[in-house]
Design a protein around this motif. Structure first.
Motif, PDB file in Angstrom:
ATOM      1  N   GLU A  84      -2.789  -3.743  14.387  1.00 32.06           N
ATOM      2  CA  GLU A  84      -1.706  -3.031  15.074  1.00 32.06           C
ATOM      3  C   GLU A  84      -0.774  -4.023  15.770  1.00 32.06           C
ATOM      4  OE1 GLU A  84      -3.653   0.349  17.420  1.00 32.06           O
ATOM      5  OE2 GLU A  84      -5.340  -0.794  16.598  1.00 32.06           O
ATOM      6  N   ARG A  85      -1.345  -5.187  16.094  1.00 35.07           N
ATOM      7  CA  ARG A  85      -0.570  -6.279  16.685  1.00 35.07           C
ATOM      8  C   ARG A  85      -0.975  -7.571  16.009  1.00 35.07           C
ATOM      9  NH1 ARG A  85      -1.978  -4.739  22.761  1.00 35.07           N
ATOM     10  NH2 ARG A  85      -2.903  -6.830  22.685  1.00 35.07           N
ATOM     11  N   ILE A  86      -0.034  -8.509  15.949  1.00 33.84           N
ATOM     12  CA  ILE A  86      -0.288  -9.814  15.358  1.00 33.84           C
ATOM     13  C   ILE A  86      -0.147 -10.886  16.437  1.00 33.84           C
ATOM     14  CG2 ILE A  86       0.539 -11.537  13.705  1.00 33.84           C
ATOM     15  CD1 ILE A  86      -0.780  -9.176  12.324  1.00 33.84           C
ATOM     16  N   LEU A 137       9.191  -8.590   7.969  1.00 36.56           N
ATOM     17  CA  LEU A 137       9.839  -8.253   9.238  1.00 36.56           C
ATOM     18  C   LEU A 137      10.280  -6.789   9.243  1.00 36.56           C
ATOM     19  CD1 LEU A 137      12.034 -11.438   9.850  1.00 36.56           C
ATOM     20  CD2 LEU A 137       9.800 -10.901  10.839  1.00 36.56           C
ATOM     21  N   GLU A 138      10.853  -6.356   8.140  1.00 35.25           N
ATOM     22  CA  GLU A 138      11.298  -4.963   8.037  1.00 35.25           C
ATOM     23  C   GLU A 138      10.116  -3.996   8.102  1.00 35.25           C
ATOM     24  OE1 GLU A 138      13.488  -5.071   4.399  1.00 35.25           O
ATOM     25  OE2 GLU A 138      15.317  -5.895   5.339  1.00 35.25           O
ATOM     26  N   TYR A 139       9.035  -4.373   7.437  1.00 40.65           N
ATOM     27  CA  TYR A 139       7.833  -3.525   7.444  1.00 40.65           C
ATOM     28  C   TYR A 139       7.262  -3.407   8.858  1.00 40.65           C
ATOM     29  CZ  TYR A 139       3.283  -1.615   6.108  1.00 40.65           C
ATOM     30  OH  TYR A 139       2.177  -0.807   5.999  1.00 40.65           O
ATOM     31  N   MET A 140       7.203  -4.530   9.562  1.00 43.96           N
ATOM     32  CA  MET A 140       6.649  -4.533  10.917  1.00 43.96           C
ATOM     33  C   MET A 140       7.508  -3.689  11.856  1.00 43.96           C
ATOM     34  SD  MET A 140       5.335  -8.491  11.245  1.00 43.96           S
ATOM     35  CE  MET A 140       4.273  -8.258  12.677  1.00 43.96           C
ATOM     36  N   GLN A 141       8.819  -3.770  11.663  1.00 39.80           N
ATOM     37  CA  GLN A 141       9.715  -2.947  12.485  1.00 39.80           C
ATOM     38  C   GLN A 141       9.497  -1.464  12.196  1.00 39.80           C
ATOM     39  OE1 GLN A 141      12.738  -1.115  11.351  1.00 39.80           O
ATOM     40  NE2 GLN A 141      12.877  -0.344  13.443  1.00 39.80           N
ATOM     41  N   GLN A 142       9.432  -1.113  10.914  1.00 42.33           N
ATOM     42  CA  GLN A 142       9.291   0.294  10.516  1.00 42.33           C
ATOM     43  C   GLN A 142       7.962   0.894  10.952  1.00 42.33           C
ATOM     44  OE1 GLN A 142       9.909   0.026   6.290  1.00 42.33           O
ATOM     45  NE2 GLN A 142      12.078  -0.502   6.498  1.00 42.33           N
ATOM     46  N   HIS A 143       6.916   0.058  10.990  1.00 44.60           N
ATOM     47  CA  HIS A 143       5.584   0.562  11.321  1.00 44.60           C
ATOM     48  C   HIS A 143       5.149   0.185  12.732  1.00 44.60           C
ATOM     49  CE1 HIS A 143       5.700   0.829   6.925  1.00 44.60           C
ATOM     50  NE2 HIS A 143       4.822   1.805   7.051  1.00 44.60           N
ATOM     51  N   ASN A 144       6.104  -0.308  13.523  1.00 39.20           N
ATOM     52  CA  ASN A 144       5.854  -0.583  14.944  1.00 39.20           C
ATOM     53  C   ASN A 144       4.674  -1.538  15.161  1.00 39.20           C
ATOM     54  OD1 ASN A 144       6.905  -0.038  17.556  1.00 39.20           O
ATOM     55  ND2 ASN A 144       5.080   1.162  18.035  1.00 39.20           N
ATOM     56  N   ILE A 145       4.607  -2.563  14.322  1.00 34.84           N
ATOM     57  CA  ILE A 145       3.546  -3.569  14.457  1.00 34.84           C
ATOM     58  C   ILE A 145       4.087  -4.710  15.317  1.00 34.84           C
ATOM     59  CG2 ILE A 145       2.084  -5.226  13.232  1.00 34.84           C
ATOM     60  CD1 ILE A 145       2.217  -3.168  10.861  1.00 34.84           C
ATOM     61  N   ALA A 146       3.420  -4.949  16.408  1.00 32.12           N
ATOM     62  CA  ALA A 146       3.919  -5.889  17.413  1.00 32.12           C
ATOM     63  C   ALA A 146       3.548  -7.333  17.093  1.00 32.12           C
ATOM     64  CB  ALA A 146       3.368  -5.517  18.782  1.00 32.12           C
ATOM     65  N   ILE A 147       4.335  -8.245  17.645  1.00 26.39           N
ATOM     66  CA  ILE A 147       4.005  -9.672  17.614  1.00 26.39           C
ATOM     67  C   ILE A 147       3.792 -10.141  19.051  1.00 26.39           C
ATOM     68  CG2 ILE A 147       4.872 -12.006  17.148  1.00 26.39           C
ATOM     69  CD1 ILE A 147       6.286 -10.928  14.704  1.00 26.39           C
ATOM     70  N   LEU A 202     -12.027   1.115  17.704  1.00 15.21           N
ATOM     71  CA  LEU A 202     -11.409   0.126  18.580  1.00 15.21           C
ATOM     72  C   LEU A 202     -10.078  -0.319  17.973  1.00 15.21           C
ATOM     73  CD1 LEU A 202     -14.549  -2.034  19.437  1.00 15.21           C
ATOM     74  CD2 LEU A 202     -13.216  -0.698  21.073  1.00 15.21           C
ATOM     75  N   HIS A 203      -9.161  -0.740  18.836  1.00 14.66           N
ATOM     76  CA  HIS A 203      -7.882  -1.269  18.370  1.00 14.66           C
ATOM     77  C   HIS A 203      -8.095  -2.620  17.692  1.00 14.66           C
ATOM     78  CE1 HIS A 203      -5.298   1.745  20.232  1.00 14.66           C
ATOM     79  NE2 HIS A 203      -6.022   1.662  21.337  1.00 14.66           N
ATOM     80  N   VAL A 204      -7.068  -3.060  16.954  1.00 13.44           N
ATOM     81  CA  VAL A 204      -7.153  -4.331  16.222  1.00 13.44           C
ATOM     82  C   VAL A 204      -5.910  -5.178  16.468  1.00 13.44           C
ATOM     83  CG1 VAL A 204      -7.295  -5.424  13.953  1.00 13.44           C
ATOM     84  CG2 VAL A 204      -8.609  -3.338  14.404  1.00 13.44           C
TER      85      VAL A 204
END
Length: 333
Positions: A217-219, A232-242, A192-194
């Motif tokens: 995968e999303r926050i 912020l840079e890590y989330m951008q690079q790994h496509n982690i959404a807010i 399942l997604h997280v």
């Protein structure tokens, strides 16, 4: 303004935080539950936030009225159905509704697994009547502790084929994500997604933990992420959404000046941030109103509004074929 050629999507919307005041009132009468006032109009301030609350926990108490009138599985099914109707009436094309079955079951000790089934049935009935697409996210309510969350997770996993993801919500400050690492190993095994509530009551370390240990995968909210540039840079690079919720963040006291909400910072960094409601009935808002706030208070341009819509499409928990079909369906209207 909202781009009519793009889908309107709500990815962070609590089903159990969107119980209509009228429904709470009616179920209280039906189930012989005492209320603090005699007139419906006087009841509104008890279930809807009129001004900003001092903190997240005070905000969450407003939600308790809704679940405290759920005396049967039929009541749970009713509010699930009404949630679908509300999504349709709000002009939303696709929504992911999240709910905590233990939170919904606790007032009357309803079987948690049966509550999950009742919500699924109510949503399915709603989708038969209203032309809107809904997916369900199960919540682990950390506020009630590790053991209770395991019972909740087991009930949710019994219906895992009808869910798209698992979330961790509630008292982030006193029940940090470190306590729930084992739970989310089970979620990973269930394929399942997280999505995780983090960076709302606690700081960037909570977001890092959600990403690294719980495999988010999303926050949800993620407000405090702006305090850590490397995050912020890590989330951008790994496509982690807010999943951003403007009014909610103001009403919980997470953001004291809405004009300084960090959503613009997230967008500037290229993080796939999107705009959502959180608990619309409790907040007295809807999604189109949140987009209007983004424009009038935060000064978002039409291009930035479209980007928020595009981000929501991109990070929704759906297949590429579902994404394509949704975009095409909206474009044809």
């Amino acid at each position: 303004m909202i781009n009519p050629n793009l889908p309107l999507i709500d990815l962070h919307r609590h089903l159990d935080g969107n119980i209509r005041a009228q429904t709470i009132w009616e179920l209280a009468q039906q189930n012989n539950i005492a209320l603090p006032v005699k007139h419906f109009e006087d009841f509104i301030p008890h279930v809807q936030i009129i001004e900003s609350e001092p903190d997240l926990l005070a905000f969450l108490k407003k939600l308790d009225w809704g679940v405290n009138v759920l005396a049967s599985l039929d009541d749970c099914k009713r509010i699930a159905f009404e949630n679908v109707e509300d999504v349709f009436n709000a002009g939303i094309h696709y929504a992911e509704l999240r709910f905590s079955p233990y939170y919904m079951s606790m007032a009357y000790n309803l079987p948690i697994e049966d509550v999950v089934a009742a919500v699924i049935d109510g949503v399915n009935e709603g989708m038969k009547k209203y032309p809107v697409k809904i997916k369900l996210i199960g919540i682990l309510s950390r506020t009630f502790g590790v053991e209770q969350c395991q019972k909740e997770l087991s009930a949710l996993l019994a219906h895992k084929d009808k869910l798209i993801a698992i979330d961790l919500a509630g008292d982030e400050y006193n029940y940090p994500g470190e306590l729930f690492t084992n739970h989310f190993k089970q979620v990973a095994n269930a394929d399942l997604h997280v999505t995780i509530h983090a960076g709302e009551a606690a700081g960037p370390a909570s977001v890092w933990q959600a990403i690294n240990d719980l495999k988010a995968e999303r926050i949800g909210h993620g407000v405090k992420s702006y305090q850590d540039e490397s995050l912020l840079e890590y989330m951008q690079q790994h496509n982690i959404a807010i999943e951003s919720c403007l009014t909610s963040n103001f009403q919980t006291g997470t953001v004291t000046d809405l004009s300084k909400h960090p959503i613009k910072t997230f967008l500037k960094y290229g993080i796939p941030v999107c705009l959502n409601t959180d608990d619309p009935a409790v907040e007295g808002i809807e999604l189109k109103g949140e987009f209007k706030l983004a424009q009038t208070v935060l000064g978002f341009t039409d291009t930035e509004i479209s980007q928020l819509q595009q981000n929501a499409v991109a990070v929704a928990f759906m297949s590429d074929s579902e994404r394509k079909a949704l975009i095409e369906a909206v474009a044809k209207k």
